[in-house]
Design a protein around this motif. Structure first.
Motif, PDB file in Angstrom:
ATOM      1  N   VAL A 108       0.884  -1.177   0.000  1.00 11.38           N
ATOM      2  CA  VAL A 108       0.000   0.000   0.000  1.00 11.38           C
ATOM      3  C   VAL A 108       0.914   1.218   0.000  1.00 11.38           C
ATOM      4  O   VAL A 108       1.529   1.552   1.019  1.00 11.38           O
ATOM      5  CB  VAL A 108      -0.931  -0.012   1.237  1.00 11.38           C
ATOM      6  CG1 VAL A 108      -1.789   1.247   1.272  1.00 11.38           C
ATOM      7  CG2 VAL A 108      -1.799  -1.259   1.243  1.00 11.38           C
ATOM      8  N   SER A 109       1.009   1.874  -1.136  1.00 13.29           N
ATOM      9  CA  SER A 109       2.007   2.926  -1.311  1.00 13.29           C
ATOM     10  C   SER A 109       1.814   4.128  -0.381  1.00 13.29           C
ATOM     11  O   SER A 109       2.757   4.851  -0.122  1.00 13.29           O
ATOM     12  CB  SER A 109       2.061   3.389  -2.769  1.00 13.29           C
ATOM     13  OG  SER A 109       0.812   3.876  -3.175  1.00 13.29           O
ATOM     14  N   GLU A 110       0.626   4.341   0.125  1.00  5.65           N
ATOM     15  CA  GLU A 110       0.386   5.464   1.036  1.00  5.65           C
ATOM     16  C   GLU A 110       0.772   5.132   2.479  1.00  5.65           C
ATOM     17  O   GLU A 110       0.730   5.980   3.340  1.00  5.65           O
ATOM     18  CB  GLU A 110      -1.093   5.883   1.018  1.00  5.65           C
ATOM     19  CG  GLU A 110      -1.627   6.273  -0.352  1.00  5.65           C
ATOM     20  CD  GLU A 110      -2.010   5.065  -1.206  1.00  5.65           C
ATOM     21  OE1 GLU A 110      -2.483   4.044  -0.664  1.00  5.65           O
ATOM     22  OE2 GLU A 110      -1.806   5.148  -2.429  1.00  5.65           O
ATOM     23  N   SER A 111       1.151   3.894   2.731  1.00  7.65           N
ATOM     24  CA  SER A 111       1.446   3.475   4.100  1.00  7.65           C
ATOM     25  C   SER A 111       2.890   3.805   4.481  1.00  7.65           C
ATOM     26  O   SER A 111       3.744   4.032   3.634  1.00  7.65           O
ATOM     27  CB  SER A 111       1.206   1.977   4.264  1.00  7.65           C
ATOM     28  OG  SER A 111       2.157   1.236   3.527  1.00  7.65           O
ATOM     29  N   GLU A 112       3.137   3.810   5.790  1.00  9.77           N
ATOM     30  CA  GLU A 112       4.482   4.039   6.290  1.00  9.77           C
ATOM     31  C   GLU A 112       5.321   2.792   6.021  1.00  9.77           C
ATOM     32  O   GLU A 112       4.868   1.667   6.205  1.00  9.77           O
ATOM     33  CB  GLU A 112       4.448   4.323   7.785  1.00  9.77           C
ATOM     34  CG  GLU A 112       5.788   4.725   8.348  1.00  9.77           C
ATOM     35  CD  GLU A 112       5.722   5.140   9.808  1.00  9.77           C
ATOM     36  OE1 GLU A 112       6.781   5.246  10.410  1.00  9.77           O
ATOM     37  OE2 GLU A 112       4.608   5.334  10.325  1.00  9.77           O
TER      38      GLU A 112
END
Length: 181
Positions: free
Chosen positions: A115-119
């Motif tokens: 999930v590219s928006e995740s840390e």
């Protein structure tokens, strides 16, 4: 299963050096599954999953936790004990490389679902540390692994965060020209 001080023979290391078996260990951390149930979740045949579950059970990486009568047959449900990996023998370099190859392939497969928006947390190192630091690093890594496995919940549970974690710590030769076999 042998206790944590008893090393397995090389068969244990060979067993985990297979991508489907790594996926089974992850699946069986949060909850117990039968071969049929695991096959449905993983999109594999029941016969294939059953074979690999038996191999994992033979070396003590999964334990039989429940037997249920279903339509005249017996469904055996297995669960992964994350501490069981600690007792695998270190094996020879080729066995270790096979395991690392399987881990790398599984990591690549999992990365497709990132999930590219995740840390994102990342560390990569081949360094020299004191023996005291090495001991502390191993202890902390075991603690992180235990926390991940203890907190694992069934993937269908609402509000859960699906994560991927791969951590392999090992000593390496100080000779950069050492054989890689």
């Amino acid at each position: 299963m042998p206790d944590a001080t008893t090393p397995y023979d090389l068969a244990g290391l060979r067993v985990v050096a297979h991508p489907l078996r790594l996926r089974l260990l992850s699946l069986l951390t949060a909850e117990a599954f039968s071969a049929a149930e695991a096959a449905r979740v993983l999109g594999e045949s029941q016969a294939n999953v059953s074979y690999h579950l038996r191999r994992l059970a033979q070396v003590g990486l999964v334990q039989l936790v429940e037997e249920t009568i279903i339509r005249g047959g017996t469904a055996k449900r297995y669960r992964h004990d994350p501490a069981s990996g600690e007792v695998l023998g270190s094996g020879h370099a080729d066995e270790h490389q096979a395991l690392m190859g399987s881990l790398a392939a599984e990591l690549i497969a999992r990365s497709a679902r990132y999930v590219s928006e995740s840390e994102f947390v990342f560390t990569e190192a081949q360094v020299t540390v004191s023996s005291e630091a090495w001991k502390r690093i191993r202890e902390m890594s075991r603690e992180v692994g235990k926390l991940i496995h203890d907190e694992a919940t069934p993937s269908a549970k609402p509000g859960g965060v699906r994560i991927s974690a791969t951590l392999a710590l090992f000593e390496v030769s100080t000779d950069d020209a050492a054989p890689r076999t």
